[in-house]
Write a protein that holds these residues in place. Sequence first.
Motif, PDB file in Angstrom:
ATOM      1  N   ARG A  58       0.791  -1.247  -0.607  1.00  0.00           N
ATOM      2  CA  ARG A  58       0.060   0.279  -0.025  1.00  0.00           C
ATOM      3  C   ARG A  58       0.680   1.385   0.035  1.00  0.00           C
ATOM      4  O   ARG A  58       2.349   1.003   0.575  1.00  0.00           O
ATOM      5  CB  ARG A  58      -1.024  -0.357   1.529  1.00  0.00           C
ATOM      6  CG  ARG A  58      -2.207  -1.116   1.080  1.00  0.00           C
ATOM      7  CD  ARG A  58      -2.968  -1.385   2.151  1.00  0.00           C
ATOM      8  NE  ARG A  58      -3.774  -0.276   2.936  1.00  0.00           N
ATOM      9  CZ  ARG A  58      -4.598  -0.070   2.498  1.00  0.00           C
ATOM     10  NH1 ARG A  58      -5.883  -0.879   1.573  1.00  0.00           N
ATOM     11  NH2 ARG A  58      -5.784   1.241   2.557  1.00  0.00           N
TER      12      ARG A  58
ATOM     13  N   CYS B 180     -10.319   2.868  -1.114  1.00  0.00           N
ATOM     14  CA  CYS B 180      -9.051   2.373  -1.996  1.00  0.00           C
ATOM     15  C   CYS B 180      -7.642   2.005  -1.516  1.00  0.00           C
ATOM     16  O   CYS B 180      -7.180   2.392   0.189  1.00  0.00           O
ATOM     17  CB  CYS B 180      -8.779   4.063  -2.599  1.00  0.00           C
ATOM     18  SG  CYS B 180     -10.480   4.874  -3.712  1.00  0.00           S
TER      19      CYS B 180
ATOM     20  N   GLN C 233     -11.712   9.033  -7.770  1.00  0.00           N
ATOM     21  CA  GLN C 233     -12.667   7.853  -7.578  1.00  0.00           C
ATOM     22  C   GLN C 233     -12.284   7.205  -8.276  1.00  0.00           C
ATOM     23  O   GLN C 233     -12.028   5.934  -8.800  1.00  0.00           O
ATOM     24  CB  GLN C 233     -13.290   8.389  -6.682  1.00  0.00           C
ATOM     25  CG  GLN C 233     -13.410   8.342  -5.088  1.00  0.00           C
ATOM     26  CD  GLN C 233     -14.961   8.642  -4.733  1.00  0.00           C
ATOM     27  OE1 GLN C 233     -15.644   8.716  -5.666  1.00  0.00           O
ATOM     28  NE2 GLN C 233     -15.227   7.845  -3.140  1.00  0.00           N
TER      29      GLN C 233
ATOM     30  N   GLU D 103     -11.087   7.397 -11.235  1.00  0.00           N
ATOM     31  CA  GLU D 103      -9.781   7.054 -11.885  1.00  0.00           C
ATOM     32  C   GLU D 103      -8.901   6.192 -11.664  1.00  0.00           C
ATOM     33  O   GLU D 103      -7.870   6.058 -11.802  1.00  0.00           O
ATOM     34  CB  GLU D 103      -9.204   8.325 -12.564  1.00  0.00           C
ATOM     35  CG  GLU D 103     -10.310   9.046 -13.581  1.00  0.00           C
ATOM     36  CD  GLU D 103      -9.551  10.072 -14.605  1.00  0.00           C
ATOM     37  OE1 GLU D 103     -10.083  10.534 -14.943  1.00  0.00           O
ATOM     38  OE2 GLU D 103      -8.265  10.604 -14.275  1.00  0.00           O
TER      39      GLU D 103
ATOM     40  N   ASP E 171      -7.779   3.733  -9.932  1.00  0.00           N
ATOM     41  CA  ASP E 171      -6.623   2.308 -10.449  1.00  0.00           C
ATOM     42  C   ASP E 171      -5.313   2.846 -10.826  1.00  0.00           C
ATOM     43  O   ASP E 171      -4.196   2.681 -11.425  1.00  0.00           O
ATOM     44  CB  ASP E 171      -7.417   1.527 -11.320  1.00  0.00           C
ATOM     45  CG  ASP E 171      -8.554   0.471  -9.523  1.00  0.00           C
ATOM     46  OD1 ASP E 171      -8.333   1.125  -8.676  1.00  0.00           O
ATOM     47  OD2 ASP E 171      -9.551  -0.105 -10.702  1.00  0.00           O
ATOM     48  N   LYS E 172      -6.231   4.141 -12.452  1.00  0.00           N
ATOM     49  CA  LYS E 172      -4.798   4.052 -12.968  1.00  0.00           C
ATOM     50  C   LYS E 172      -4.092   5.415 -12.906  1.00  0.00           C
ATOM     51  O   LYS E 172      -3.425   5.215 -12.173  1.00  0.00           O
ATOM     52  CB  LYS E 172      -6.137   4.901 -14.089  1.00  0.00           C
ATOM     53  CG  LYS E 172      -6.747   4.178 -15.359  1.00  0.00           C
ATOM     54  CD  LYS E 172      -7.418   4.763 -16.386  1.00  0.00           C
ATOM     55  CE  LYS E 172      -8.176   4.236 -17.214  1.00  0.00           C
ATOM     56  NZ  LYS E 172      -8.585   4.975 -18.508  1.00  0.00           N
TER      57      LYS E 172
ATOM     58  N   MET F 252      -3.309   4.896  -9.209  1.00  0.00           N
ATOM     59  CA  MET F 252      -2.127   4.104  -8.621  1.00  0.00           C
ATOM     60  C   MET F 252      -1.094   3.961  -9.336  1.00  0.00           C
ATOM     61  O   MET F 252      -0.346   3.636  -9.120  1.00  0.00           O
ATOM     62  CB  MET F 252      -3.195   3.401  -7.780  1.00  0.00           C
ATOM     63  CG  MET F 252      -4.029   3.604  -6.726  1.00  0.00           C
ATOM     64  SD  MET F 252      -2.686   4.814  -5.681  1.00  0.00           S
ATOM     65  CE  MET F 252      -2.862   6.636  -5.924  1.00  0.00           C
ATOM     66  N   VAL F 253      -1.449   3.507 -10.245  1.00  0.00           N
ATOM     67  CA  VAL F 253      -0.625   2.486 -12.321  1.00  0.00           C
ATOM     68  C   VAL F 253       0.572   4.221 -11.942  1.00  0.00           C
ATOM     69  O   VAL F 253       1.528   3.886 -12.025  1.00  0.00           O
ATOM     70  CB  VAL F 253      -1.191   2.137 -12.958  1.00  0.00           C
ATOM     71  CG1 VAL F 253       0.249   2.165 -13.969  1.00  0.00           C
ATOM     72  CG2 VAL F 253      -1.830   0.862 -12.319  1.00  0.00           C
TER      73      VAL F 253
END
Length: 223
Positions: free
Chosen positions: A3, A26, A190, A192, A194-195, A197-198
Amino acid sequence: MERIILVVATRNKGKSREIRNALNGCPVDIKDLNDFGPIPEVEEDGDTFDDNAYKKAHFTAKVLGVPALADDSGLEVEALGGAPGVYSSRYAGPGATDSENNAKLLEALRGRNDRKARFVCVLSLAVPMGYALTYEAACEGIILEAPRGDGGFGYDPLFYYPPLKKTFAEMTPEEKFSVSHRGKALKELQEEFDKVMVWVRQRLEEERRWRLGEMCVEAPNDE
């Protein structure tokens, strides 16, 4: 996957609470400046909300060495040419309380019929090297002639939202989040996440490699 710590670059507990609630679930450990020792204050001297949000996010990320999310938001009143704008939190002077800012706004609008206003929010998520993502949103409303409601913070008791027939200070946290400037910007983040975090992990890895390269260059030759 490990994390990531994400620091909300504020000591304002109201703002921090809204952001924590929005990003609940998240894959990040959310902290704010109250979780750390004293660090220098950022001078919010930008001409726009975007300028100030990025300045706070980058400075916090650089000082603490972890990604930082900064919010810069404020009230723009049409009859006052967009004031208080970026000076919203200090409209009545440095260190002004919410009550003092509200009182000054009411005095500035005394006798005026045009009381249209909008709240604006810019979110900046920065990594220590300075790269950043930006999200922006606004909410239209009207400034009342007297405060209403006990919730919220800042100008919430004066900001009336016609569709719900309530001020922000009269709304439940869920109602406010669904329509507010900050809520809208956070919802974009929120959606986006996942993107995001990449992107964050890629930037942190770039920084790690850059620092390793720099250390190799600077390392003394033992031969």
